[in-house]
Design a protein around this motif. Structure first.
Motif, PDB file in Angstrom:
ATOM      1  N   GLU A   1      63.586 115.723  47.734  1.00 29.93           N
ATOM      2  CA  GLU A   1      63.820 116.516  48.944  1.00 29.93           C
ATOM      3  C   GLU A   1      64.189 115.616  50.118  1.00 29.93           C
ATOM      4  O   GLU A   1      65.112 115.914  50.884  1.00 29.93           O
ATOM      5  CB  GLU A   1      62.583 117.346  49.281  1.00 29.93           C
ATOM      6  CG  GLU A   1      62.336 118.488  48.312  1.00 29.93           C
ATOM      7  CD  GLU A   1      61.228 119.404  48.785  1.00 29.93           C
ATOM      8  OE1 GLU A   1      61.300 119.885  49.930  1.00 29.93           O
ATOM      9  OE2 GLU A   1      60.274 119.632  48.010  1.00 29.93           O
TER      10      GLU A   1
ATOM     11  N   GLU B   1      64.787 123.976  41.529  1.00 31.93           N
ATOM     12  CA  GLU B   1      63.966 124.590  42.578  1.00 31.93           C
ATOM     13  C   GLU B   1      63.715 123.602  43.719  1.00 31.93           C
ATOM     14  O   GLU B   1      63.690 123.993  44.894  1.00 31.93           O
ATOM     15  CB  GLU B   1      62.655 125.096  41.985  1.00 31.93           C
ATOM     16  CG  GLU B   1      62.846 126.317  41.097  1.00 31.93           C
ATOM     17  CD  GLU B   1      61.589 126.751  40.373  1.00 31.93           C
ATOM     18  OE1 GLU B   1      61.528 127.908  39.928  1.00 31.93           O
ATOM     19  OE2 GLU B   1      60.657 125.922  40.239  1.00 31.93           O
ATOM     20  N   ILE B   2      63.550 122.337  43.384  1.00 33.82           N
ATOM     21  CA  ILE B   2      63.413 121.306  44.422  1.00 33.82           C
ATOM     22  C   ILE B   2      64.700 121.226  45.236  1.00 33.82           C
ATOM     23  O   ILE B   2      64.671 121.170  46.468  1.00 33.82           O
ATOM     24  CB  ILE B   2      63.089 119.935  43.791  1.00 33.82           C
ATOM     25  CG1 ILE B   2      61.677 119.941  43.195  1.00 33.82           C
ATOM     26  CG2 ILE B   2      63.216 118.818  44.830  1.00 33.82           C
ATOM     27  CD1 ILE B   2      61.356 118.707  42.358  1.00 33.82           C
TER      28      ILE B   2
ATOM     29  N   GLU C   1      66.978 123.545  45.725  1.00 29.34           N
ATOM     30  CA  GLU C   1      67.133 124.732  46.563  1.00 29.34           C
ATOM     31  C   GLU C   1      66.197 124.660  47.772  1.00 29.34           C
ATOM     32  O   GLU C   1      66.598 124.964  48.896  1.00 29.34           O
ATOM     33  CB  GLU C   1      66.848 125.991  45.749  1.00 29.34           C
ATOM     34  CG  GLU C   1      67.084 127.279  46.523  1.00 29.34           C
ATOM     35  CD  GLU C   1      66.956 128.509  45.649  1.00 29.34           C
ATOM     36  OE1 GLU C   1      67.754 129.446  45.833  1.00 29.34           O
ATOM     37  OE2 GLU C   1      66.058 128.540  44.785  1.00 29.34           O
ATOM     38  N   ARG C   2      64.975 124.247  47.533  1.00 26.13           N
ATOM     39  CA  ARG C   2      63.984 124.148  48.619  1.00 26.13           C
ATOM     40  C   ARG C   2      64.419 123.147  49.686  1.00 26.13           C
ATOM     41  O   ARG C   2      64.143 123.321  50.876  1.00 26.13           O
ATOM     42  CB  ARG C   2      62.632 123.766  48.024  1.00 26.13           C
ATOM     43  CG  ARG C   2      61.460 123.866  48.961  1.00 26.13           C
ATOM     44  CD  ARG C   2      60.147 123.877  48.218  1.00 26.13           C
ATOM     45  NE  ARG C   2      59.943 122.678  47.413  1.00 26.13           N
ATOM     46  CZ  ARG C   2      59.826 122.682  46.083  1.00 26.13           C
ATOM     47  NH1 ARG C   2      59.924 123.819  45.398  1.00 26.13           N
ATOM     48  NH2 ARG C   2      59.623 121.557  45.417  1.00 26.13           N
TER      49      ARG C   2
ATOM     50  N   VAL D   1      67.330 130.060  40.516  1.00 21.39           N
ATOM     51  CA  VAL D   1      67.736 129.858  41.912  1.00 21.39           C
ATOM     52  C   VAL D   1      68.726 130.931  42.353  1.00 21.39           C
ATOM     53  O   VAL D   1      69.337 131.604  41.524  1.00 21.39           O
ATOM     54  CB  VAL D   1      68.359 128.456  42.128  1.00 21.39           C
ATOM     55  CG1 VAL D   1      67.383 127.358  41.746  1.00 21.39           C
ATOM     56  CG2 VAL D   1      69.668 128.310  41.355  1.00 21.39           C
TER      57      VAL D   1
END
Length: 266
Positions: free
Chosen positions: A250, A75-76, A78-79, A108
């Motif tokens: 990120e 999720e990180i 994808e973000r 995702v």
């Protein structure tokens, strides 16, 4: 015996176990996630695309992040704008699993790569059932006939195939089977030594602009490395260890998303 030889010997035993197990429930139209094409994402990009890997361990570096939560990590990724999440599914050498792959695929919407040493169609079946949209085939691990057969099998199932090479001769073999997504592993799978010059060597004869994209894999430690392989013509990088060790994942991904120009987007 090389590390690659050891891994492939273990894979043969794994195939025997998989073929003896009941097949997992097949995906239904309700559970299959429609994901973007990784090839299209790379081909149309103006910035270096990131294939961000979930990698607990490796034979060369040992434990990287054994307690990582694959869903949270994905999720990180994808973000942060990753183009694809790569999930190691090999257990003995990388401490991954198809369960990791399934959990990530459910979490995702971007492409999901099953990263493994695939030598048999049953592994492709398991990857697809777990939700992968891309699978890896390693030229160095397969004779020509098996490489072609597995490529045809995977693409017939609607999967994209990342075909991994290490030198110019292996590039020829990848092109002969019609590979579009071609990755250069900067790590020699026999010695596990890393050299970014491998990407530059393959890029020097790569058919840019003819339905193929080049991906640089392994050894990307920061923006300087990203710029180097992008300058050679890579449209994407596959990054594992650097992201698994990063204190700001990120930020690290965004630092690798350097501007493209020249051969990669011709």
């Amino acid at each position: 015996m090389t590390i690659l030889d050891e891994i492939l010997r273990e894979k043969e035993q794994e195939i025997s176990r998989l073929t003896a197990e009941p097949e997992p429930a097949a995906q239904t139209s309700q559970t299959i996630v429609a994901r973007p094409s990784l090839f299209d994402s790379i081909q149309n990009a103006k910035q270096l695309q990131i294939i961000a890997e979930i990698k607990r361990a490796s034979p060369s570096k040992g434990i990287l992040h054994e307690t990582v939560n694959p869903v949270q990590q994905a999720e990180i990724y994808e973000r942060a704008g990753a183009a694809c999440v790569s999930v190691l599914t090999d257990t003995p050498f990388f401490k991954g699993s198809f369960e990791d792959l399934k959990a990530v695929a459910e979490a995702v919407r971007i492409p999901v790569l099953c990263k493994d040493f695939i030598i048999h169609p049953i592994q492709i079946d398991r990857a697809r059932t777990a939700g992968a949209s891309v699978v890896l085939l390693i030229v160095a691990a397969l004779p020509d006939a098996e490489l072609k057969a597995l490529y045809v099998y995977a693409t017939a199932l609607g999967l994209e195939v990342l075909v991994e090479v290490h030198d110019k001769e292996e590039l020829k073999r990848a092109l002969e089977i019609g590979a579009q997504l071609i990755g250069v592993n900067n790590r020699d799978l026999r010695t596990f030594q890393v050299d970014l010059a491998k990407t530059e060597e393959v890029a020097s004869v790569f058919p840019f602009g003819s339905g193929h994209v080049l991906i640089s894999e392994s050894g990307i430690g920061g923006s300087a490395d990203a710029r180097r392989v992008a300058a050679a013509g890579s449209g994407a990088v596959l990054v594992g260890e650097t992201l698994m060790r990063s204190e700001s994942t990120e930020q690290t991904i965004r630092s690798l998303q350097v501007e493209l120009g020249g051969a990669a987007n011709d």
